[in-house]
Design a protein around this motif. Structure first.
Motif, short mmCIF file in Angstrom:
data_model
loop_
_atom_site.label_atom_id
_atom_site.label_comp_id
_atom_site.label_asym_id
_atom_site.label_seq_id
_atom_site.Cartn_x
_atom_site.Cartn_y
_atom_site.Cartn_z
N ILE A 178 -17.48 7.01 2.64
CA ILE A 178 -17.21 5.96 3.64
C ILE A 178 -16.50 4.84 2.88
CG2 ILE A 178 -18.22 4.65 5.55
CD1 ILE A 178 -20.82 6.25 5.12
N ALA A 179 -15.44 5.22 2.17
CA ALA A 179 -14.72 4.27 1.32
C ALA A 179 -13.23 4.53 1.44
CB ALA A 179 -15.18 4.44 -0.13
N GLY A 180 -12.47 3.60 0.90
CA GLY A 180 -11.02 3.74 0.90
C GLY A 180 -10.37 2.60 1.67
N GLU A 181 -9.28 2.10 1.13
CA GLU A 181 -8.63 0.96 1.77
C GLU A 181 -7.17 1.27 2.11
OE1 GLU A 181 -8.47 -2.37 -0.89
OE2 GLU A 181 -8.18 -1.09 -2.63
N ALA A 182 -6.62 0.48 3.01
CA ALA A 182 -5.20 0.55 3.36
C ALA A 182 -4.78 -0.86 3.78
CB ALA A 182 -4.96 1.54 4.49
N LYS A 183 -3.52 -1.18 3.55
CA LYS A 183 -3.02 -2.53 3.84
C LYS A 183 -2.69 -2.66 5.33
CE LYS A 183 -1.06 -6.55 2.56
NZ LYS A 183 0.03 -6.73 1.60
N TRP A 184 -3.19 -3.73 5.94
CA TRP A 184 -2.86 -4.07 7.32
C TRP A 184 -1.84 -5.21 7.31
CZ3 TRP A 184 -6.67 -3.74 11.87
CH2 TRP A 184 -7.48 -2.59 11.75
N ASP A 185 -0.70 -5.00 7.94
CA ASP A 185 0.29 -6.08 8.06
C ASP A 185 1.36 -5.65 9.05
OD1 ASP A 185 1.54 -8.51 7.68
OD2 ASP A 185 1.61 -8.35 5.49
N ASP A 186 2.20 -6.60 9.45
CA ASP A 186 3.31 -6.28 10.34
C ASP A 186 4.19 -5.22 9.68
OD1 ASP A 186 2.54 -8.26 12.19
OD2 ASP A 186 3.63 -9.80 11.06
N PHE A 187 4.69 -4.31 10.48
CA PHE A 187 5.53 -3.22 9.96
C PHE A 187 6.67 -3.76 9.09
CE2 PHE A 187 9.38 -0.55 10.69
CZ PHE A 187 9.01 0.49 9.86
N ASN A 188 7.33 -4.81 9.55
CA ASN A 188 8.48 -5.33 8.81
C ASN A 188 8.10 -6.10 7.54
OD1 ASN A 188 10.59 -4.29 10.38
ND2 ASN A 188 10.26 -5.88 11.94
N LYS A 189 6.80 -6.31 7.35
CA LYS A 189 6.36 -6.99 6.12
C LYS A 189 5.81 -6.02 5.08
CE LYS A 189 5.15 -11.37 8.33
NZ LYS A 189 4.02 -12.16 8.84
N LEU A 190 5.53 -4.80 5.51
CA LEU A 190 4.94 -3.83 4.58
C LEU A 190 6.00 -3.28 3.63
CD1 LEU A 190 2.66 -1.76 7.00
CD2 LEU A 190 1.84 -3.14 5.08
N SER A 191 5.75 -3.43 2.33
CA SER A 191 6.65 -2.88 1.32
C SER A 191 6.26 -1.44 1.03
CB SER A 191 6.56 -3.70 0.03
OG SER A 191 5.28 -3.52 -0.55
N GLU A 192 7.09 -0.75 0.27
CA GLU A 192 6.74 0.61 -0.14
C GLU A 192 5.42 0.60 -0.92
OE1 GLU A 192 8.53 4.36 -2.74
OE2 GLU A 192 9.82 2.66 -2.27
N ASP A 193 5.26 -0.38 -1.80
CA ASP A 193 4.02 -0.47 -2.59
C ASP A 193 2.80 -0.70 -1.71
OD1 ASP A 193 5.22 0.05 -4.98
OD2 ASP A 193 5.42 -2.05 -5.58
N ASP A 194 2.98 -1.46 -0.61
CA ASP A 194 1.87 -1.68 0.32
C ASP A 194 1.38 -0.36 0.91
OD1 ASP A 194 1.82 -4.44 -0.01
OD2 ASP A 194 3.20 -4.81 1.65
N TYR A 195 2.32 0.54 1.24
CA TYR A 195 1.93 1.85 1.77
C TYR A 195 1.16 2.66 0.73
CZ TYR A 195 4.57 1.46 6.11
OH TYR A 195 5.02 1.07 7.35
N TYR A 196 1.55 2.50 -0.55
CA TYR A 196 0.90 3.27 -1.60
C TYR A 196 -0.56 2.89 -1.79
CZ TYR A 196 5.20 5.62 -2.99
OH TYR A 196 6.32 6.40 -2.99
N ILE A 197 -0.95 1.68 -1.37
CA ILE A 197 -2.37 1.29 -1.45
C ILE A 197 -3.21 2.29 -0.65
CG2 ILE A 197 -4.09 -0.46 -0.80
CD1 ILE A 197 -1.79 -2.56 -1.26
N GLY A 198 -2.83 2.50 0.60
CA GLY A 198 -3.56 3.43 1.47
C GLY A 198 -3.40 4.88 1.02
N LEU A 199 -2.20 5.23 0.56
CA LEU A 199 -1.97 6.60 0.13
C LEU A 199 -2.82 6.95 -1.09
CD1 LEU A 199 1.91 6.80 0.59
CD2 LEU A 199 0.19 8.08 1.88
N LYS A 200 -2.92 6.00 -2.04
CA LYS A 200 -3.68 6.26 -3.27
C LYS A 200 -5.19 6.16 -3.04
CE LYS A 200 -2.74 5.35 -7.35
NZ LYS A 200 -2.44 4.92 -8.72
N SER A 201 -5.60 5.19 -2.23
CA SER A 201 -7.04 4.95 -2.06
C SER A 201 -7.62 5.84 -0.96
CB SER A 201 -7.28 3.47 -1.75
OG SER A 201 -8.63 3.24 -1.42
#
Length: 200
Positions: free
Chosen positions: A62-85
């Motif tokens: 019951i763990a794992g995080e992902a970045k919440w933000d406006d689509f136009n503000k999310l960088s490629e690295d922001d997506y990798y937070i959720g992908l990695k975690s």
């Protein structure tokens, strides 16, 4: 049963732990505290956790995080937070954890309603949840040793309603008892490759 609960100190985790500990031996894993520490975004940390605790009968994440933000503000690295975690973290728990499960054991992952009913600011989180749903259905076809893999996908839980209600207009908060039952169904039932949706 000996059950490892990763994220057992969180909002949902605490409630799931208190239910299962009535009849089972529980080990809690967390990023900073617990019976053992783990960073699920790091596969070597996952392996080290299992080396410390040895064989178990069930794994619940019951763990794992992902970045919440406006689509136009999310960088490629922001997506990798959720992908990695949240995504690869849970994939690696299955990949590595299967070797530390007793035969006929189970692995239960966690996602959420965003996979099927996203809200604004959740392009990353929704994508990750959907990926986990597909992974669980596919890995169930191949995992060996009688191991079952399911995922519990819940709506916004009652205990987090005040914090997140503005993100989920019109959504019904899910009673914690219903959420617990999703994990009970996965661990104590016989289903494999199931997406256990608890949305109302």
């Amino acid at each position: 049963m000996k059950i490892l609960i990763i994220g057992g100190n969180g909002t949902i985790g605490k409630t799931v732990v208190s239910h299962f500990k009535q009849k089972n031996e529980i080990l809690i894993a967390g990023r900073t505290n617990g019976d053992v520490t783990v960073d699920i975004a790091d596969s070597s940390s996952i392996k080290s956790m299992f080396e410390k605790i040895g064989k178990v009968d069930a794994i619940i994440c019951i763990a794992g995080e992902a970045k919440w933000d406006d689509f136009n503000k999310l960088s490629e690295d922001d997506y990798y937070i959720g992908l990695k975690s949240k995504l690869m973290g849970q994939v690696n728990l299955v990949r590595i954890g299967q070797n530390y499960l007793n035969s006929n054991g189970s692995i239960t992952l966690s996602t959420g309603i965003l996979a099927d009913d996203p809200v604004v600011k959740t392009t990353s989180a929704a994508m990750v949840n959907g990926g986990i749903h597909s992974f669980v259905q596919a890995v169930a076809l191949e995992i060996e040793n009688g191991i079952r893999v399911n995922v519990v996908s819940s709506g916004m839980v009652e205990d987090a309603y005040e914090k997140y209600k503005d993100y989920f207009p019109g959504h019904n908060p899910i009673p914690m008892k219903k959420v617990i039952n999703g994990y009970v169904r996965s661990v104590n039932g016989k289903g494999n490759g199931e997406i256990i949706r608890i949305y109302d």
